[in-house]
Write an enzyme that holds these catalytic residues in place. Structure first.
Site, PDB file in Angstrom:
ATOM      1  N   HIS A   1       0.848  -1.189   0.000  1.00 24.92           N
ATOM      2  CA  HIS A   1       0.000   0.000   0.000  1.00 24.92           C
ATOM      3  C   HIS A   1       0.882   1.237   0.000  1.00 24.92           C
ATOM      4  CE1 HIS A   1      -3.216  -2.795   0.796  1.00 24.92           C
ATOM      5  NE2 HIS A   1      -2.445  -3.323   1.718  1.00 24.92           N
ATOM      6  N   PRO A   2       1.526   1.532  -1.142  1.00 21.08           N
ATOM      7  CA  PRO A   2       2.497   2.627  -1.207  1.00 21.08           C
ATOM      8  C   PRO A   2       1.940   3.981  -0.775  1.00 21.08           C
ATOM      9  CG  PRO A   2       2.340   1.492  -3.328  1.00 21.08           C
ATOM     10  CD  PRO A   2       1.356   0.866  -2.407  1.00 21.08           C
TER      11      PRO A   2
END
Length: 113
Positions: free
Chosen positions: A106-107
């Site tokens: 989940h950048p």
């Protein structure tokens, strides 16, 4: 934030009012289980219900369920706040690699740190 807190009803009872849509949960969306009711359900139901809270990282819910098996039943969370703290503690105590994997998956979370 990493954690999407479940909504609780406006009554004083610790009801959870949102049901994740990631997996089918064996409860209608109109039912509002209390935390103790939820924790009395099967492992699969608990993980399906809680698995999406931490950015769909079901390992948090899985470890939470494992912790339920090793603790005294009186120590199990009874409110949404206690459930939140217990799951947050799992992430806080996770290995550096697990936390890094959560962020890699989940950048957009990296921007929030």
């Amino acid at each position: 934030s990493i954690l999407h807190s479940p909504k609780i009803s406006s009554t004083k009872a610790p009801f959870i009012t949102t049901i994740p849509t990631r997996k089918t949960f064996n409860m209608s969306s109109e039912e509002k289980p209390t935390v103790p009711d939820l924790l009395n359900r099967s492992k699969e139901d608990i993980i399906a219900y809680l698995g999406g809270i931490y950015e769909h990282s079901s390992w948090v819910a899985e470890q939470f369920h494992e912790s339920l098996q090793t603790q005294n039943s009186t120590a199990a969370p009874k409110t949404v706040s206690e459930l939140f703290r217990a799951m947050k503690e799992i992430v806080n105590n996770a290995s550096h690699e697990s936390k890094l994997e959560l962020l890699k998956n989940h950048p957009d979370l990296c921007e929030k740190i």
